[in-house]
Design a protein around this motif. Structure first.
Motif, PDB file in Angstrom:
ATOM      1  N   LEU A 319     -15.915 -42.064  39.103  1.00 30.81           N
ATOM      2  CA  LEU A 319     -16.145 -40.905  37.263  1.00 30.81           C
ATOM      3  C   LEU A 319     -16.555 -40.353  38.107  1.00 30.81           C
ATOM      4  N   ALA A 320     -16.228 -38.514  38.489  1.00 28.55           N
ATOM      5  CA  ALA A 320     -17.684 -37.599  37.873  1.00 28.55           C
ATOM      6  C   ALA A 320     -18.185 -38.031  37.032  1.00 28.55           C
ATOM      7  N   PRO A 321     -19.740 -38.134  36.915  1.00 30.49           N
ATOM      8  CA  PRO A 321     -20.980 -38.444  36.002  1.00 30.49           C
ATOM      9  C   PRO A 321     -20.561 -37.431  34.958  1.00 30.49           C
ATOM     10  N   GLY A 322     -20.696 -37.421  33.369  1.00 34.67           N
ATOM     11  CA  GLY A 322     -20.322 -36.752  32.709  1.00 34.67           C
ATOM     12  C   GLY A 322     -18.949 -35.514  32.360  1.00 34.67           C
ATOM     13  N   SER A 323     -18.502 -36.566  33.298  1.00 36.68           N
ATOM     14  CA  SER A 323     -16.796 -35.562  32.937  1.00 36.68           C
ATOM     15  C   SER A 323     -15.609 -36.225  32.750  1.00 36.68           C
ATOM     16  N   HIS A 324     -13.893 -35.558  32.552  1.00 38.06           N
ATOM     17  CA  HIS A 324     -13.502 -37.135  33.175  1.00 38.06           C
ATOM     18  C   HIS A 324     -12.791 -36.654  34.467  1.00 38.06           C
ATOM     19  N   HIS A 325     -12.887 -36.580  35.314  1.00 39.72           N
ATOM     20  CA  HIS A 325     -12.733 -36.059  36.439  1.00 39.72           C
ATOM     21  C   HIS A 325     -12.647 -37.805  37.670  1.00 39.72           C
ATOM     22  N   LEU A 326     -11.059 -38.252  37.897  1.00 40.55           N
ATOM     23  CA  LEU A 326     -11.378 -39.466  38.590  1.00 40.55           C
ATOM     24  C   LEU A 326     -11.125 -39.091  39.912  1.00 40.55           C
ATOM     25  N   VAL A 327     -11.649 -39.641  40.500  1.00 41.21           N
ATOM     26  CA  VAL A 327     -11.172 -39.951  42.122  1.00 41.21           C
ATOM     27  C   VAL A 327     -10.991 -41.020  42.511  1.00 41.21           C
ATOM     28  N   ILE A 328      -9.974 -41.280  43.132  1.00 38.90           N
ATOM     29  CA  ILE A 328     -10.049 -42.464  43.375  1.00 38.90           C
ATOM     30  C   ILE A 328      -9.319 -42.291  45.507  1.00 38.90           C
TER      31      ILE A 328
END
Length: 333
Positions: A319-328
């Protein structure tokens, strides 16, 4: 079935350069579908009231999407290409040396270039690149930009593949050898699909064991404030992009209201007919509603479970710090 629309030697593609692909200030052409098959499918979906978002990237809509993708509103909703590349590297799923990368849904090619550039700076240059999309028009725009980015150092190829319709042999025919291929589904593309779990299964069925999938999505809560969630969709470029397939179908924009909603973790856009219309000889009543946009915000445990249930072995989820973006990052088992 996948359709080949172009193949490039090192740093070159033989696709025709579409109007606007080179950054021309003005592109003007009447709304149209990419082919008769698209037109028939879109008209049936409009009558049913649920138009899949893939039609907002094809034909003339590829150009309205290209314009929207240049806005700050659009860019604010995406994970950074830097974060996506660094998350992939952290998964320790890459082989040493140059990569073969197949990207599903490269958009207009700009973020793809940034992603590949970051991988190069991390010691993993891409030497073979395959763009895959529902839209031949958008592929031409993306590949023109990517060939310019490659500058003779990377081959750029493309195939049409609708990942919502089934598996494809596109990657298998293109792959350079027995080494694993990195397959990207970035920019929250998964959240725009009608059935994300089916698409994940179709991708898996199209690859070999040990191929790698890197997937980026937006995670969030269904109770996020509506004003905050809908703010990036309020710009005129978004409305233009969402309504272009309806204009191509013959519905005048002056006859359409456009309503945005945030409900149960999904942003939807609906066009509502102000007065009766006619599509291909069939009347459409006033008040007919057509969902022409959707974007899901995933729940973290649910999206992890969906990837696993589709047969993928998860390597990591960042999960990108301070965001809602998740990379799997996952491997095909």
């Amino acid at each position: 079935m996948a359709e080949t629309i172009g193949a490039g030697g090192t740093g070159a593609v033989d696709l025709p350069v579409p109007p606007g692909a080179t950054g021309e200030a003005s592109w003007c052409q009447s709304p149209h579908f990419e082919c008769e098959r698209h037109r028939r499918a879109a008209l049936a979906a409009i009558h049913a009231g649920r138009l899949p978002l893939k039609f907002a990237y094809a034909g003339s809509a590829a150009h309205t999407h290209d314009a929207y993708a240049a806005t700050d509103d659009y860019l604010s909703m995406l994970a950074s290409a830097r974060h996506e590349a660094e998350a992939l590297l952290a998964a320790r799923a890459l082989t040493a040396g140059a990569l073969a990368v197949a990207e599903i849904g490269p958009g207009n090619g700009k973020r793809s270039s940034a992603f590949l550039s970051r991988l190069t700076s991390l010691g993993h240059p891409c030497r073979r690149y395959l763009a895959l999309d529902f839209s031949a028009t958008l592929l031409a725009i993306a590949c023109h930009r990517l060939a310019h980015f490659a500058n003779g150092q990377m081959s750029v190829d493309s195939h049409v593949w609708d990942i919502e319709s089934g598996a494809s042999e596109s990657v298998e025919r293109w792959r350079p050898g027995p080494e694993p291929v990195v397959v990207c589904l970035l920019g929250h593309t998964l959240g725009n699909l009608e059935c994300p779990s089916a698409a994940l299964a179709n991708i898996r069925a199209s690859l070999r064991p040990h191929d790698v999938l890197v997937l980026s999505v937006v995670v969030g809560r269904p109770d996020e404030p509506e004003a905050t969630v809908l703010s990036p969709y309020r710009c005129p470029e978004f409305r233009d992009a969402a309504l272009e397939p309806l204009r191509a179908a013959g519905l005048p924009e002056v006859d359409l209201d456009f309503v945005l909603r945030w409900r149960d973790g999904v942003v939807t856009g609906e066009a509502v007919l102000r007065r009766p219309g006619v599509l291909d000889g069939t009347e459409v009543p006033a008040g007919h509603r057509i969902r022409c946009f959707q974007s899901r915000r995933f729940n973290y445990p649910d999206v992890i479970a969906a990837v696993r249930e589709a047969g993928w072995l998860i390597r990591n989820a960042v999960l990108a710090p301070g965001s809602h973006h998740l990379v799997i990052t996952a491997s095909r088992g």
